[in-house]
Design a protein around this motif. Structure first.
Motif, PDB file in Angstrom:
ATOM      1  N   MET A 219       1.041  -1.265  -0.051  1.00 55.63           N
ATOM      2  CA  MET A 219      -0.050  -0.217   0.153  1.00 55.63           C
ATOM      3  C   MET A 219       0.940   1.241  -0.114  1.00 55.63           C
ATOM      4  SD  MET A 219      -3.038  -0.978   2.412  1.00 55.63           S
ATOM      5  CE  MET A 219      -4.596  -2.281   2.151  1.00 55.63           C
ATOM      6  N   ALA A 220       1.860   1.314   0.961  1.00 58.60           N
ATOM      7  CA  ALA A 220       2.509   2.512   0.945  1.00 58.60           C
ATOM      8  C   ALA A 220       3.525   2.671  -0.318  1.00 58.60           C
ATOM      9  CB  ALA A 220       3.723   2.305   2.114  1.00 58.60           C
ATOM     10  N   ASP A 221       3.647   1.541  -1.105  1.00 62.89           N
ATOM     11  CA  ASP A 221       4.643   1.629  -2.304  1.00 62.89           C
ATOM     12  C   ASP A 221       3.540   2.422  -3.264  1.00 62.89           C
ATOM     13  OD1 ASP A 221       6.812   1.009  -3.874  1.00 62.89           O
ATOM     14  OD2 ASP A 221       5.619  -0.392  -5.121  1.00 62.89           O
ATOM     15  N   GLN A 222       2.308   2.279  -3.273  1.00 60.38           N
ATOM     16  CA  GLN A 222       1.318   2.960  -4.163  1.00 60.38           C
ATOM     17  C   GLN A 222       0.437   3.943  -3.652  1.00 60.38           C
ATOM     18  OE1 GLN A 222      -0.863  -0.037  -6.687  1.00 60.38           O
ATOM     19  NE2 GLN A 222       0.056  -1.493  -6.033  1.00 60.38           N
ATOM     20  N   ASN A 223       1.128   4.578  -2.623  1.00 64.99           N
ATOM     21  CA  ASN A 223       0.540   5.728  -2.017  1.00 64.99           C
ATOM     22  C   ASN A 223      -0.840   5.580  -1.430  1.00 64.99           C
ATOM     23  OD1 ASN A 223       2.206   7.406  -4.294  1.00 64.99           O
ATOM     24  ND2 ASN A 223       2.847   7.920  -2.329  1.00 64.99           N
ATOM     25  N   TYR A 224      -0.967   4.291  -0.826  1.00 67.19           N
ATOM     26  CA  TYR A 224      -2.252   3.803   0.089  1.00 67.19           C
ATOM     27  C   TYR A 224      -1.842   3.745   1.578  1.00 67.19           C
ATOM     28  CZ  TYR A 224      -5.205   3.158  -4.134  1.00 67.19           C
ATOM     29  OH  TYR A 224      -5.742   3.323  -5.346  1.00 67.19           O
ATOM     30  N   THR A 225      -3.025   3.918   2.410  1.00 65.57           N
ATOM     31  CA  THR A 225      -2.837   3.807   3.862  1.00 65.57           C
ATOM     32  C   THR A 225      -4.307   3.219   4.114  1.00 65.57           C
ATOM     33  OG1 THR A 225      -3.786   6.003   4.558  1.00 65.57           O
ATOM     34  CG2 THR A 225      -1.396   5.830   4.133  1.00 65.57           C
ATOM     35  N   MET A 226      -4.136   2.416   5.377  1.00 55.50           N
ATOM     36  CA  MET A 226      -5.416   1.922   5.879  1.00 55.50           C
ATOM     37  C   MET A 226      -5.823   2.877   7.210  1.00 55.50           C
ATOM     38  SD  MET A 226      -5.030  -2.423   5.451  1.00 55.50           S
ATOM     39  CE  MET A 226      -3.392  -2.358   6.107  1.00 55.50           C
ATOM     40  N   THR A 227      -6.897   3.090   7.563  1.00 52.48           N
ATOM     41  CA  THR A 227      -7.239   3.459   8.796  1.00 52.48           C
ATOM     42  C   THR A 227      -7.076   2.220  10.005  1.00 52.48           C
ATOM     43  OG1 THR A 227      -9.510   2.410   8.815  1.00 52.48           O
ATOM     44  CG2 THR A 227      -9.276   4.656   7.951  1.00 52.48           C
ATOM     45  N   PRO A 228      -7.041   2.474  11.227  1.00 52.97           N
ATOM     46  CA  PRO A 228      -6.663   1.387  12.247  1.00 52.97           C
ATOM     47  C   PRO A 228      -7.717   0.391  12.055  1.00 52.97           C
ATOM     48  CG  PRO A 228      -6.292   3.702  13.138  1.00 52.97           C
ATOM     49  CD  PRO A 228      -6.954   3.825  11.674  1.00 52.97           C
ATOM     50  N   GLN A 229      -9.004   0.876  12.069  1.00 54.80           N
ATOM     51  CA  GLN A 229      -9.889  -0.227  11.706  1.00 54.80           C
ATOM     52  C   GLN A 229      -9.852  -1.196  10.655  1.00 54.80           C
ATOM     53  OE1 GLN A 229     -10.521   2.987  12.038  1.00 54.80           O
ATOM     54  NE2 GLN A 229     -11.357   3.587  14.386  1.00 54.80           N
ATOM     55  N   ALA A 230      -9.306  -0.619   9.514  1.00 57.88           N
ATOM     56  CA  ALA A 230      -9.312  -1.341   8.353  1.00 57.88           C
ATOM     57  C   ALA A 230      -8.118  -2.167   8.482  1.00 57.88           C
ATOM     58  CB  ALA A 230      -9.022  -0.289   7.028  1.00 57.88           C
ATOM     59  N   GLU A 231      -6.711  -1.930   9.221  1.00 53.61           N
ATOM     60  CA  GLU A 231      -5.978  -2.702   9.402  1.00 53.61           C
ATOM     61  C   GLU A 231      -6.044  -3.803  10.336  1.00 53.61           C
ATOM     62  OE1 GLU A 231      -1.505  -2.365  11.578  1.00 53.61           O
ATOM     63  OE2 GLU A 231      -2.230  -0.644  10.605  1.00 53.61           O
ATOM     64  N   ALA A 232      -6.882  -3.586  11.452  1.00 51.31           N
ATOM     65  CA  ALA A 232      -7.415  -4.575  12.236  1.00 51.31           C
ATOM     66  C   ALA A 232      -8.364  -5.725  11.395  1.00 51.31           C
ATOM     67  CB  ALA A 232      -8.196  -4.254  13.421  1.00 51.31           C
ATOM     68  N   ALA A 233      -9.043  -5.135  10.353  1.00 53.19           N
ATOM     69  CA  ALA A 233      -9.857  -6.045   9.494  1.00 53.19           C
ATOM     70  C   ALA A 233      -9.053  -6.934   8.573  1.00 53.19           C
ATOM     71  CB  ALA A 233     -11.164  -5.044   8.909  1.00 53.19           C
ATOM     72  N   PHE A 234      -8.266  -6.370   7.983  1.00 55.02           N
ATOM     73  CA  PHE A 234      -7.224  -7.008   7.174  1.00 55.02           C
ATOM     74  C   PHE A 234      -6.536  -8.174   7.941  1.00 55.02           C
ATOM     75  CE2 PHE A 234      -4.613  -8.080   3.618  1.00 55.02           C
ATOM     76  CZ  PHE A 234      -5.109  -7.370   2.488  1.00 55.02           C
ATOM     77  N   GLY A 235      -6.092  -7.915   9.202  1.00 55.35           N
ATOM     78  CA  GLY A 235      -5.393  -9.006   9.957  1.00 55.35           C
ATOM     79  C   GLY A 235      -6.490  -9.977  10.174  1.00 55.35           C
ATOM     80  N   GLU A 236      -7.727  -9.838  10.609  1.00 54.79           N
ATOM     81  CA  GLU A 236      -8.543 -10.735  10.711  1.00 54.79           C
ATOM     82  C   GLU A 236      -8.899 -11.456   9.294  1.00 54.79           C
ATOM     83  OE1 GLU A 236     -13.460 -11.230  11.776  1.00 54.79           O
ATOM     84  OE2 GLU A 236     -12.282  -9.255  12.294  1.00 54.79           O
ATOM     85  N   TYR A 237      -8.920 -10.599   8.331  1.00 53.27           N
ATOM     86  CA  TYR A 237      -9.190 -11.259   6.947  1.00 53.27           C
ATOM     87  C   TYR A 237      -7.820 -12.575   6.687  1.00 53.27           C
ATOM     88  CZ  TYR A 237      -8.752 -11.834   1.664  1.00 53.27           C
ATOM     89  OH  TYR A 237      -8.422 -12.349   0.554  1.00 53.27           O
ATOM     90  N   ILE A 238      -6.636 -12.054   7.028  1.00 52.18           N
ATOM     91  CA  ILE A 238      -5.632 -12.946   6.655  1.00 52.18           C
ATOM     92  C   ILE A 238      -5.767 -14.231   7.550  1.00 52.18           C
ATOM     93  CG2 ILE A 238      -3.168 -13.166   7.144  1.00 52.18           C
ATOM     94  CD1 ILE A 238      -2.727 -10.250   6.788  1.00 52.18           C
ATOM     95  N   ARG A 239      -6.259 -14.158   8.695  1.00 50.93           N
ATOM     96  CA  ARG A 239      -6.488 -15.625   9.514  1.00 50.93           C
ATOM     97  C   ARG A 239      -7.705 -16.125   8.865  1.00 50.93           C
ATOM     98  NH1 ARG A 239      -5.631 -11.504  13.365  1.00 50.93           N
ATOM     99  NH2 ARG A 239      -8.030 -11.367  13.889  1.00 50.93           N
ATOM    100  N   LEU A 240      -8.852 -15.683   8.306  1.00 48.52           N
ATOM    101  CA  LEU A 240      -9.722 -16.421   7.660  1.00 48.52           C
ATOM    102  C   LEU A 240      -9.167 -17.025   6.335  1.00 48.52           C
ATOM    103  CD1 LEU A 240     -12.739 -14.030   8.534  1.00 48.52           C
ATOM    104  CD2 LEU A 240     -12.123 -16.297   9.515  1.00 48.52           C
ATOM    105  N   ARG A 241      -8.456 -16.152   5.598  1.00 48.06           N
ATOM    106  CA  ARG A 241      -8.314 -16.768   4.449  1.00 48.06           C
ATOM    107  C   ARG A 241      -7.021 -17.758   4.142  1.00 48.06           C
ATOM    108  NH1 ARG A 241      -7.888 -18.789   0.406  1.00 48.06           N
ATOM    109  NH2 ARG A 241      -7.475 -18.063  -1.778  1.00 48.06           N
ATOM    110  N   ARG A 242      -6.238 -17.690   5.351  1.00 55.33           N
ATOM    111  CA  ARG A 242      -5.104 -18.656   5.413  1.00 55.33           C
ATOM    112  C   ARG A 242      -6.009 -20.009   5.613  1.00 55.33           C
ATOM    113  NH1 ARG A 242       0.070 -18.918   6.870  1.00 55.33           N
ATOM    114  NH2 ARG A 242       0.077 -16.618   7.468  1.00 55.33           N
ATOM    115  N   ALA A 243      -7.184 -20.160   6.298  1.00 55.32           N
ATOM    116  CA  ALA A 243      -7.759 -21.261   6.643  1.00 55.32           C
ATOM    117  C   ALA A 243      -8.588 -21.908   5.284  1.00 55.32           C
ATOM    118  CB  ALA A 243      -8.793 -21.022   7.917  1.00 55.32           C
ATOM    119  N   GLN A 244      -8.594 -21.242   4.294  1.00 53.45           N
ATOM    120  CA  GLN A 244      -9.495 -21.625   3.072  1.00 53.45           C
ATOM    121  C   GLN A 244      -8.605 -22.220   1.978  1.00 53.45           C
ATOM    122  OE1 GLN A 244     -11.647 -17.895   2.286  1.00 53.45           O
ATOM    123  NE2 GLN A 244     -13.293 -18.535   3.563  1.00 53.45           N
ATOM    124  N   PRO A 245      -8.990 -22.897   1.300  1.00 51.15           N
ATOM    125  CA  PRO A 245      -8.145 -23.606   0.227  1.00 51.15           C
ATOM    126  C   PRO A 245      -7.586 -22.363  -0.769  1.00 51.15           C
ATOM    127  CG  PRO A 245     -10.323 -24.587   0.305  1.00 51.15           C
ATOM    128  CD  PRO A 245     -10.390 -23.429   1.025  1.00 51.15           C
TER     129      PRO A 245
END
Length: 312
Positions: A219-245
Motif C-alpha cells: 500500500m505504501a508503495d502505491q501511496n495508500y494507507t489503511m485506517t486503524p479499523q481497516a488494518e484490524a480487519a485486514f489482520g482478521e481477513y488474513i487469519r480467515l483466508r489462510r484457513a481456506q483452500p
C-alpha cells in the motif's frame, strides 16, 4: 620484458573491497527491503554469494579452483517469493562473473514439452537458448515427469535439460521450484536431477504478522494507507483466508489489496459528494476490507477455486 608474458597473480585479495565493488551488497540489501521475513532463505543466499566471492578470489590468486555447481531447488508454497529470489540470484551471478547476462527466464512444463512427436526437443532447446548466460527458472518442475502417461513427452525434455545442466554449467544456472513433497518425489524418480542440484533452499510460509506487513508495504508503495479499523480487519481477513483452500501467501494478499482498491473506488464514486482530497483518494477503510466474501464464510472449495484469481 616480453610483451606476451602474463602478469603475475596478485599475492593478496581484499574480500571486503571485492564485495563492495561487485555491487552484490546492493542486491542483498534490495532483497532485505523487498522481501519481508524469509530469514533462512536470505541467509542461504548470502552464504552462496560469499562462496562465489571466495571462489573468484581463489582464481585471482592462481589457486586451484573449479566452477561450483550452482543449480538449485527452491521448495515452498505459492507466493513465498521464489521467483523474486531467483531474479536476485541471477543478478548476483552476473555481478560476480559466473554468468554472462544475468537475466531470468521463467517457464513451466507447457513451455518445454510438446504435444506430439518431434515437438518437445525444439521447444526445450529454444528455451535453453534464450536462458543461456543467465538463469532458467522452472516452476512446478515435477509436472515435467508424468509416469502414468506412456505417451507423455516430458522425459525427452528432462534428458535434454540434464545434458545441458552438466555440459553448460559455466553458462547456465537452472532453478527447479515447487511444493516440497512433490519435488522430493520428482528427485526420487529422476536421480539425474538430484545429483546436479547443489543447493536446496526451503521457503517457509509467511506468518500472519508478516503478511500484514507485506500488504502495508504494498500500500505504501502505491501511496495508500489503511485506517486503524481497516488494518484490524485486514489482520482478521488474513487469519480467515489462510484457513481456506488455495491460499497463496503474498500472492493472495496482493489480490486482496487489489480487491480492496476496487471497493474503495466504487465507494468513492457512488457515495462521495463534492471534491476529494489526496487523503480520501488514498485511504482504505474498514468497509473496503469487510465487504470481502471471506468474512461471510460458507463458501465451498469449488467456488473458492474458481474465484481465487480475484481472491474473493
Amino acid at each position: 620484458m616480453d610483451g606476451d608474458t602474463p602478469a603475475p597473480a596478485p599475492a593478496t585479495v581484499d574480500l571486503r573491497a571485492e564485495f563492495e565493488s561487485s555491487g552484490v551488497r546492493d542486491l542483498l540489501e534490495e532483497l532485505d527491503r523487498e522481501l519481508i521475513g524469509l530469514y533462512p532463505v536470505k541467509e542461504r543466499i548470502r552464504e552462496t554469494a560469499a562462496l562465489l566471492l571466495v571462489e573468484r578470489a581463489r582464481k585471482s590468486l592462481g589457486l586451484s579452483h573449479d566452477t561450483p555447481t550452482l543449480h538449485m531447488s527452491f521448495t515452498g508454497n505459492p507466493g513465498t517469493g521464489k521467483t523474486t529470489v531467483a531474479l536476485k540470484m541471477a543478478g548476483i551471478l552476473k555481478r560476480l562473473g559466473y554468468v554472462r547476462k544475468g537475466h531470468l527466464v521463467s517457464v513451466t512444463r507447457d513451455d518445454l514439452v510438446g504435444q506430439y512427436i518431434g515437438h518437445t526437443a525444439p521447444k526445450t532447446k529454444e528455451v535453453l537458448k534464450k536462458a543461456m548466460g543467465g538463469v532458467l527458472f522452472i516452476d512446478e518442475a515435477y509436472y515435467l515427469y508424468r509416469p502414468d502417461n506412456e505417451r507423455d513427452y516430458g522425459q525427452e525434455a528432462i534428458e535434454i535439460l540434464l545434458q545441458v545442466m552438466e555440459n553448460n554449467r559455466d553458462d547456465l544456472v537452472v532453478i527447479l521450484a515447487g511444493y516440497a513433497d512433490r519435488m522430493d518425489n520428482f528427485f526420487n524418480s529422476n536421480p539425474g536431477f538430484r545429483s546436479r542440484i547443489a543447493h536446496h533452499i526451503e521457503f517457509p510460509d509467511y506468518t500472519d504478522e508478516e503478511l500484514l506487513r507485506i500488504v502495508k508495504y504494498m500500500m505504501a508503495d502505491q501511496n495508500y494507507t489503511m485506517t486503524p479499523q481497516a488494518e484490524a480487519a485486514f489482520g482478521e481477513y488474513i487469519r480467515l483466508r489462510r484457513a481456506q483452500p488455495h491460499f497463496a501467501n503474498a500472492r493472495s494478499i496482493r489480490n486482496a489489496f487489489d480487491r480492496s482498491r476496487l471497493r474503495q473506488a466504487n465507494r468513492l464514486f457512488t457515495e462521495a459528494v463534492g471534491a476529494l482530497d489526496a487523503a480520501a483518494l488514498s485511504t482504505i477503510e474498514e468497509a473496503d476490507i469487510r465487504a470481502s466474501r471471506v468474512f461471510r464464510g460458507g463458501l465451498d472449495s469449488e467456488r473458492i477455486r474458481k474465484e481465487t484469481a480475484d481472491d474473493l
